[in-house]
Design a protein around this motif. Structure first.
Motif, PDB file in Angstrom:
ATOM      1  N   ASN A   2       0.806  -1.211   0.000  1.00 45.00           N
ATOM      2  CA  ASN A   2       0.000   0.000   0.000  1.00 45.00           C
ATOM      3  C   ASN A   2       0.842   1.267   0.000  1.00 45.00           C
ATOM      4  OD1 ASN A   2      -2.341  -1.492   0.030  1.00 45.00           O
ATOM      5  ND2 ASN A   2      -2.476  -1.557   2.257  1.00 45.00           N
ATOM      6  N   ASP A   5       2.191   3.554  -5.187  1.00 43.69           N
ATOM      7  CA  ASP A   5       1.107   3.706  -6.153  1.00 43.69           C
ATOM      8  C   ASP A   5       1.267   2.728  -7.310  1.00 43.69           C
ATOM      9  OD1 ASP A   5       0.201   6.027  -4.766  1.00 43.69           O
ATOM     10  OD2 ASP A   5       1.685   7.244  -5.820  1.00 43.69           O
ATOM     11  N   LYS A  93      -6.391   0.881 -10.143  1.00 41.58           N
ATOM     12  CA  LYS A  93      -6.340   1.243  -8.730  1.00 41.58           C
ATOM     13  C   LYS A  93      -7.732   1.132  -8.085  1.00 41.58           C
ATOM     14  CE  LYS A  93      -3.212   2.673  -6.697  1.00 41.58           C
ATOM     15  NZ  LYS A  93      -2.180   1.978  -5.882  1.00 41.58           N
ATOM     16  N   THR A  98      -2.248  -2.922  -7.699  1.00 44.71           N
ATOM     17  CA  THR A  98      -1.075  -2.062  -7.889  1.00 44.71           C
ATOM     18  C   THR A  98      -0.486  -2.398  -9.245  1.00 44.71           C
ATOM     19  OG1 THR A  98      -0.624  -2.007  -5.510  1.00 44.71           O
ATOM     20  CG2 THR A  98       1.173  -1.385  -6.989  1.00 44.71           C
ATOM     21  N   SER A 186       6.390   5.325  -6.929  1.00 46.09           N
ATOM     22  CA  SER A 186       6.582   3.993  -7.504  1.00 46.09           C
ATOM     23  C   SER A 186       7.833   3.316  -6.972  1.00 46.09           C
ATOM     24  CB  SER A 186       6.680   4.095  -9.031  1.00 46.09           C
ATOM     25  OG  SER A 186       6.906   2.827  -9.616  1.00 46.09           O
TER      26      SER A 186
END
Length: 303
Positions: A2, A5, A93, A98, A186
């Motif tokens: 989590n 992104d 998302k 992910t 990322s």
């Protein structure tokens, strides 16, 4: 997971990044968004190295996006890519996934990671006419005169260099409405392959692709009515095989010049990725020779 992104897997051509992305997607039950500027085109399969068989892992088809979304001969650009990426990214998302961004087109990748502001630049026929007889070397020199130098990673044809000049000239003359997306947090994995091993793999892969029908692929696209200059625009395989089919190069000239061009392209890709690091993007590098199991384990630990 989590915390991030997105997961991004980058590397030069022939590094094995697509295979890694597919196995990681299988392990995480997620989907892949391509970060390749040429795999968007239909019918351009062998030359762009889509390797769609890699997207089946242990009998499971890994969903992928932004591959085969345009017709060969069209001019897809980074502005369109940014919009298409975020549309798919937002959808994935919303499903609690992910996404994995995987590719070797540095500017495309960086544009979504850093949320670059871009303008949608129209064709400038007068500018194109002005520069149509210029050599690639002359065009590159002109391009370098612009303060905000456009990415030259993929500029290996005069047509692409003219487009890059067109973009810079438009930005200079039209500070108009811009498109903005937020930067993404990322986890970025770089596949690091030894230079000599990379060169060996590129040469073997080129011979294999020619044997698998790459020349026939290019001929079929030409037979559909795509203009030779439009195929040459895409560079690398499509440039040199088209020149061979036009009888401007012998088979041996085509092979040797293309081989050199791909080696140079891989080097430019690595230069771009190192530049990303200098621009504040942290890349976790993994040795390409590690087993798939070890690579997945190391990435999982980072997540």
């Amino acid at each position: 997971m989590n915390t991030y992104d997105l997961i991004t897997i980058i590397g030069p051509t022939a590094s094995g990044k697509t295979t890694l992305a597919c196995h990681l997607a299988y392990a995480l039950d997620t989907e892949i968004i391509s970060g390749d500027s040429r795999q968007v085109y239909r019918s351009m399969d062998i030359g762009t190295g889509k390797d769609l068989a890699d997207y089946t892992v242990n009998g499971k088809q890994i969903p992928y996006h932004l591959i085969d979304i345009c017709e060969a001969g069209e001019k897809y650009n980074i502005f369109e890519y940014q919009h298409d990426f975020h549309r798919i990214y937002t959808d994935l998302k919303s499903k609690g996934k992910t996404p994995i961004l995987c590719g070797g087109s540095g500017l495309y990748i960086e544009s979504v990671l850093k949320g670059y502001s871009l303008v949608n630049v129209p064709e400038n026929k007068e500018l194109r006419k002005k520069y149509e007889e210029y050599s690639l070397q002359e065009l590159t020199a002109i391009l370098s005169e612009y303060k905000n130098l456009h990415n030259t990673t993929d500029v290996d044809t005069a047509q692409r260099a003219i487009r890059a000049i067109e973009i810079e000239e438009y930005k200079k003359q039209h500070p108009l409405e811009q498109n903005e997306f937020p930067p993404l947090n990322s986890l970025i994995i770089g596949v690091n392959i030894d230079r000599e091993l990379r060169r060996e793999k590129i040469s073997k892969r080129l011979a294999s692709r020619l044997n698998e029908g790459m020349i026939e692929e290019v001929q079929n696209i030409l037979n559909k009515g795509v203009a030779p200059e439009d195929l040459i625009y895409y560079g690398l395989e499509y440039k040199y095989v088209t020149l061979y089919l036009l009888k401007q190069l012998s088979y041996q000239e085509m092979f040797s010049q293309l081989e050199i061009a791909i080696h140079q392209f891989a080097k430019r890709q690595m230069t771009w990725f190192r530049g990303m690091e200098k621009r504040g993007i942290y890349i976790h590098w993994l040795d390409a020779t590690l087993t798939m199991e070890t690579k997945i384990k190391k990435i999982s630990e980072l997540l």
